[in-house]
Enzyme design. Structure first.
Site, short mmCIF file in Angstrom:
data_model
loop_
_atom_site.label_atom_id
_atom_site.label_comp_id
_atom_site.label_asym_id
_atom_site.label_seq_id
_atom_site.Cartn_x
_atom_site.Cartn_y
_atom_site.Cartn_z
N GLY A 1 -50.30 -17.78 3.55
CA GLY A 1 -49.13 -17.40 2.57
C GLY A 1 -47.98 -17.65 3.20
O GLY A 1 -46.69 -17.97 2.78
N ASP A 2 -47.73 -16.96 4.31
CA ASP A 2 -46.41 -16.79 5.15
C ASP A 2 -46.04 -18.48 5.45
O ASP A 2 -44.84 -18.81 5.17
CB ASP A 2 -46.52 -16.24 6.44
CG ASP A 2 -46.55 -14.83 6.30
OD1 ASP A 2 -45.66 -14.01 5.71
OD2 ASP A 2 -47.61 -14.10 6.29
N MET A 3 -46.83 -19.25 5.96
CA MET A 3 -46.59 -20.60 6.18
C MET A 3 -46.32 -21.56 5.00
O MET A 3 -45.24 -22.25 5.13
CB MET A 3 -47.60 -21.15 7.34
CG MET A 3 -47.47 -20.48 8.60
SD MET A 3 -48.44 -20.99 9.87
CE MET A 3 -50.24 -20.35 9.36
#
Length: 399
Positions: free
Chosen positions: A168-170
């Site tokens: 999700g972060d990337m």
């Protein structure tokens, strides 16, 4: 050396850990001068995450490569004034604080625009800068859950599972890069050269990956469920066991590809059956088709399955661990396994550059910097602080 496409662009990276720094990494690989601001005492927490080499995370050397590290206490009023001075000199500010944090420090977009009307503020947060959830803390793992991805991941008779990386972060970091580049382009063609805000929400970044799941629900009330290794409605596309106990992924869902696959495994009767001439017909009978394919793969070791299907241009591949990746000839040929030197002279493999540009490629110029490595360069040379001022700021813990 070829000129990099983002040379001349300066980015002030105020974020830490994963999402914003991942975006900053990509921008730096393609030539942007990324000035990373770290807390004076300990720096970015990522420096101490996962596998360590000496006193530094090996992940850090990838996430922070090509960046310049300075230390600055953003909670101190004098530190905030220094940020304002930096804003005059940069094109982009990249951050992933909780919404309202920059405003609390007197560093909101309106304040930035007064200093530099052309500034682009790229913001990554859990739920975005607006809406009823905006003040909730947001992590990539939670975004994967509320964004709909976790619900689909795993097997139907078991609880949802996570992908083994900070997906999700990337993904949010990728959208931050896309939004930043689009904003730079918009600024370039604007007669007034005005900047804007790029508002990236982690949950929206994840949600955007969900293919046709929303209209399927909206039109038919269909709720897609976990289906393990299969891709619902796409057939055949699955993981199959081989004779040596290894597993192979085969994608035979194109009409012509399916015919070649069935012919290769000795099932011309299925290849020529009009019922299976389209994806929908195959999807209606996917269990039979998958069982037929695995009956064949179980008769051959993995490498033989690969060889036979490669010969007839059917997409096929093994399930690699990092060990197989590090030994793979194609990864090596594409320069995706780069060997770099750490500060103590140790050699380490790091991922190469994505994407490949033919005329203005990105590159690794240096590994992640030491904590505050570029303080003197940025404060005394770039910002023209006197040595006495720099010394005072350091003694007071502001830098």
């Amino acid at each position: 050396m070829a000129r990099k496409p983002l040379e001349g662009i300066r980015v002030l990276e105020l974020g830490n850990i994963v999402a914003a720094p991942f975006a900053g990494k990509i921008l730096s690989e393609f030539g942007a001068e990324v000035i990373k601001v770290e807390e004076p005492k300990n720096g970015d927490p990522l420096r101490n995450w996962r596998i360590m080499h000496k006193d530094t995370s090996v992940w850090w050397y990838v996430q922070a490569r090509n960046k310049k590290s300075i230390t600055l206490n953003l909670r101190d009023p004098e530190g905030q004034e220094i940020v304002k001075t930096l804003i005059e000199k940069v094109d982009v500010v990249l951050e992933n604080f909780k919404p309202g944090t920059l405003e609390k420090w007197g560093l909101g977009f309106e304040e930035m625009q007064k200093i530099n009307p052309s500034i682009i503020l790229t913001r990554i947060s859990g739920y975005g800068q607006t809406g009823p959830y905006k003040e909730k803390p947001g992590f990539g793992s939670v975004a994967e859950a509320i964004g709909g991805l976790r619900y689909l991941t795993g097997y139907p008779d078991l609880p949802p599972v996570r992908v083994g990386i900070s997906l999700g972060d990337m993904v949010a970091g990728l959208y931050a890069v896309i939004g930043t580049l689009m904003s730079l382009r918009a600024r370039d063609v604007d007669p007034e050269k005005k900047g804007q805000v790029v508002d990236v929400a982690l949950y929206e970044s994840v949600f955007s990956l969900l293919e046709g799941i929303l209209p399927e629900y909206g039109l038919a009330g269909h709720v897609r469920e976990r289906t393990g290794s299969t891709l619902p409605g796409i057939a055949p596309s699955n993981t199959y066991e081989c004779a040596d106990g290894k597993h192979v992924v085969i994608g035979g869902n194109g009409d012509k590809i399916f015919q070649r696959l069935m012919t290769a495994i000795g099932r011309e009767d299925i290849a020529l059956n009009p019922k299976y001439g389209s994806n929908q017909g195959r999807a209606d009978d996917v269990s039979f088709i998958d069982a037929t394919i695995e009956e064949w793969t179980k008769q051959h070791p993995l490498k033989e399955v690969q060889r036979m299907l490669d010969e007839v241009s059917v997409p096929v591949g093994p399930i690699y661990s990092i060990r197989e990746i590090a030994e793979d000839e194609h990864y090596k040929a594409r320069e995706m396994l780069r060997e770099v030197d750490l500060p103590d002279g140790s050699k380490v493999l790091v991922p190469g550059i994505v994407p490949k540009l033919s005329g203005t490629p990105g590159d690794i110029d240096w590994n992640g910097p030491s904590h505050g490595e570029h303080n003197e360069e940025i404060y005394t040379e770039f910002m023209n602080f006197s040595f006495e001022d720099f010394k005072r700021l350091k003694e007071q813990g502001i830098v």
